[in-house]
Design a protein around this motif. Structure first.
Motif, PDB file in Angstrom:
ATOM      1  N   LEU A  44       0.833  -1.203   0.000  1.00 35.62           N
ATOM      2  CA  LEU A  44       0.000   0.000   0.000  1.00 35.62           C
ATOM      3  C   LEU A  44       0.867   1.252   0.000  1.00 35.62           C
ATOM      4  O   LEU A  44       0.589   2.225  -0.705  1.00 35.62           O
ATOM      5  N   TRP A  45       1.973   1.217   0.756  1.00 38.99           N
ATOM      6  CA  TRP A  45       2.901   2.346   0.770  1.00 38.99           C
ATOM      7  C   TRP A  45       3.519   2.527  -0.615  1.00 38.99           C
ATOM      8  O   TRP A  45       3.654   3.652  -1.101  1.00 38.99           O
ATOM      9  N   CYS A  46       3.901   1.419  -1.257  1.00 41.60           N
ATOM     10  CA  CYS A  46       4.487   1.489  -2.600  1.00 41.60           C
ATOM     11  C   CYS A  46       3.486   2.071  -3.596  1.00 41.60           C
ATOM     12  O   CYS A  46       3.859   2.883  -4.450  1.00 41.60           O
ATOM     13  N   LEU A  47       2.231   1.680  -3.486  1.00 40.46           N
ATOM     14  CA  LEU A  47       1.203   2.234  -4.369  1.00 40.46           C
ATOM     15  C   LEU A  47       1.066   3.744  -4.151  1.00 40.46           C
ATOM     16  O   LEU A  47       1.029   4.520  -5.107  1.00 40.46           O
ATOM     17  N   GLY A  48       1.020   4.163  -2.895  1.00 39.49           N
ATOM     18  CA  GLY A  48       0.913   5.587  -2.593  1.00 39.49           C
ATOM     19  C   GLY A  48       2.102   6.369  -3.114  1.00 39.49           C
ATOM     20  O   GLY A  48       1.945   7.455  -3.684  1.00 39.49           O
ATOM     21  N   MET A  49       3.306   5.840  -2.938  1.00 46.14           N
ATOM     22  CA  MET A  49       4.501   6.526  -3.421  1.00 46.14           C
ATOM     23  C   MET A  49       4.504   6.601  -4.951  1.00 46.14           C
ATOM     24  O   MET A  49       4.897   7.626  -5.523  1.00 46.14           O
ATOM     25  N   LEU A  60       3.910   9.874  -9.862  1.00 48.62           N
ATOM     26  CA  LEU A  60       3.208  10.148 -11.122  1.00 48.62           C
ATOM     27  C   LEU A  60       2.558  11.528 -11.098  1.00 48.62           C
ATOM     28  O   LEU A  60       2.560  12.244 -12.110  1.00 48.62           O
ATOM     29  N   ASP A  61       2.043  11.910  -9.949  1.00 52.43           N
ATOM     30  CA  ASP A  61       1.459  13.240  -9.809  1.00 52.43           C
ATOM     31  C   ASP A  61       2.523  14.319 -10.005  1.00 52.43           C
ATOM     32  O   ASP A  61       2.280  15.323 -10.670  1.00 52.43           O
ATOM     33  N   ALA A  62       3.693  14.123  -9.435  1.00 51.13           N
ATOM     34  CA  ALA A  62       4.770  15.107  -9.575  1.00 51.13           C
ATOM     35  C   ALA A  62       5.220  15.217 -11.030  1.00 51.13           C
ATOM     36  O   ALA A  62       5.458  16.325 -11.529  1.00 51.13           O
ATOM     37  N   ILE A  63       5.314  14.095 -11.710  1.00 47.46           N
ATOM     38  CA  ILE A  63       5.679  14.120 -13.137  1.00 47.46           C
ATOM     39  C   ILE A  63       4.595  14.838 -13.935  1.00 47.46           C
ATOM     40  O   ILE A  63       4.893  15.662 -14.805  1.00 47.46           O
ATOM     41  N   GLY A  64       3.338  14.551 -13.632  1.00 49.19           N
ATOM     42  CA  GLY A  64       2.232  15.238 -14.314  1.00 49.19           C
ATOM     43  C   GLY A  64       2.265  16.727 -14.070  1.00 49.19           C
ATOM     44  O   GLY A  64       2.065  17.530 -14.993  1.00 49.19           O
ATOM     45  N   ASP A  65       2.545  17.144 -12.828  1.00 43.83           N
ATOM     46  CA  ASP A  65       2.661  18.577 -12.521  1.00 43.83           C
ATOM     47  C   ASP A  65       3.748  19.217 -13.362  1.00 43.83           C
ATOM     48  O   ASP A  65       3.570  20.300 -13.920  1.00 43.83           O
ATOM     49  N   LEU A 111      -4.488  28.733 -14.224  1.00 41.54           N
ATOM     50  CA  LEU A 111      -5.440  27.621 -14.330  1.00 41.54           C
ATOM     51  C   LEU A 111      -5.022  26.430 -13.469  1.00 41.54           C
ATOM     52  O   LEU A 111      -5.868  25.727 -12.924  1.00 41.54           O
ATOM     53  N   LEU A 112      -3.735  26.201 -13.363  1.00 47.03           N
ATOM     54  CA  LEU A 112      -3.260  24.997 -12.673  1.00 47.03           C
ATOM     55  C   LEU A 112      -3.260  25.121 -11.151  1.00 47.03           C
ATOM     56  O   LEU A 112      -3.575  24.164 -10.457  1.00 47.03           O
ATOM     57  N   ALA A 113      -2.895  26.272 -10.635  1.00 46.11           N
ATOM     58  CA  ALA A 113      -2.764  26.426  -9.183  1.00 46.11           C
ATOM     59  C   ALA A 113      -4.059  26.119  -8.438  1.00 46.11           C
ATOM     60  O   ALA A 113      -4.039  25.381  -7.448  1.00 46.11           O
ATOM     61  N   PRO A 114      -5.209  26.632  -8.866  1.00 45.76           N
ATOM     62  CA  PRO A 114      -6.430  26.337  -8.111  1.00 45.76           C
ATOM     63  C   PRO A 114      -6.837  24.868  -8.159  1.00 45.76           C
ATOM     64  O   PRO A 114      -7.521  24.387  -7.256  1.00 45.76           O
ATOM     65  N   LEU A 115      -6.416  24.153  -9.174  1.00 43.89           N
ATOM     66  CA  LEU A 115      -6.840  22.762  -9.306  1.00 43.89           C
ATOM     67  C   LEU A 115      -6.260  21.861  -8.216  1.00 43.89           C
ATOM     68  O   LEU A 115      -6.759  20.765  -7.981  1.00 43.89           O
ATOM     69  N   GLY A 116      -5.244  22.335  -7.515  1.00 45.79           N
ATOM     70  CA  GLY A 116      -4.687  21.566  -6.401  1.00 45.79           C
ATOM     71  C   GLY A 116      -5.685  21.360  -5.274  1.00 45.79           C
ATOM     72  O   GLY A 116      -5.583  20.414  -4.499  1.00 45.79           O
ATOM     73  N   SER A 117      -6.684  22.232  -5.200  1.00 42.62           N
ATOM     74  CA  SER A 117      -7.675  22.092  -4.130  1.00 42.62           C
ATOM     75  C   SER A 117      -8.560  20.857  -4.312  1.00 42.62           C
ATOM     76  O   SER A 117      -9.217  20.429  -3.372  1.00 42.62           O
ATOM     77  N   PHE A 118      -8.567  20.291  -5.500  1.00 38.62           N
ATOM     78  CA  PHE A 118      -9.371  19.084  -5.700  1.00 38.62           C
ATOM     79  C   PHE A 118      -8.835  17.899  -4.909  1.00 38.62           C
ATOM     80  O   PHE A 118      -9.543  16.911  -4.716  1.00 38.62           O
ATOM     81  N   SER A 119      -7.607  17.997  -4.423  1.00 42.42           N
ATOM     82  CA  SER A 119      -7.081  16.918  -3.590  1.00 42.42           C
ATOM     83  C   SER A 119      -7.853  16.809  -2.278  1.00 42.42           C
ATOM     84  O   SER A 119      -7.857  15.749  -1.647  1.00 42.42           O
TER      85      SER A 119
END
Length: 100
Positions: free
Chosen positions: A5-10, A15-20, A31-39
């Motif tokens: 589960l830890w490996c999946l989370g990492m 992948l999120d960091a690469i996408g960012d 446009l991108l900065a406000p979308l962080g609130s969806f987390s």
């Protein structure tokens, strides 16, 4: 693997960091900065599943809804263009007196 589960989370975080990194180059920051609130929505959904002591109250759901509404309005009315500057423009902005 001791903690899958830890490996999946990492993996998801990486992948999120690469996408960012990729999307910041493709879209304006306004446009991108406000979308962080969806987390926050994901946190409300996933936190009680992984931490049974986490309680999602009505106030939390309402507050998250208000944040989502603000995010949607911000993205809808944000500037969708990014200015481009060459070296001459940057030097001009650097030497220009602010509030003149």
């Amino acid at each position: 693997i001791l903690q899958p589960l830890w490996c999946l989370g990492m993996t998801i975080i990486m992948l999120d960091a690469i996408g960012d990194f990729v999307f910041i180059g493709l879209a304006p920051q306004s446009l991108l900065a406000p979308l962080g609130s969806f987390s926050l929505g994901w946190n409300i959904i996933l936190a009680p599943k992984f931490n049974p002591t986490e309680v999602v109250t009505r106030n939390i759901v309402v507050a998250t809804g208000v944040i989502y509404a603000g995010t949607i309005l911000t993205v809808l009315y944000a500037s969708d263009t990014s200015p481009t500057y060459d070296l001459a423009n940057i030097v001009e902005l650097l030497v220009k007196r602010p509030f003149h």
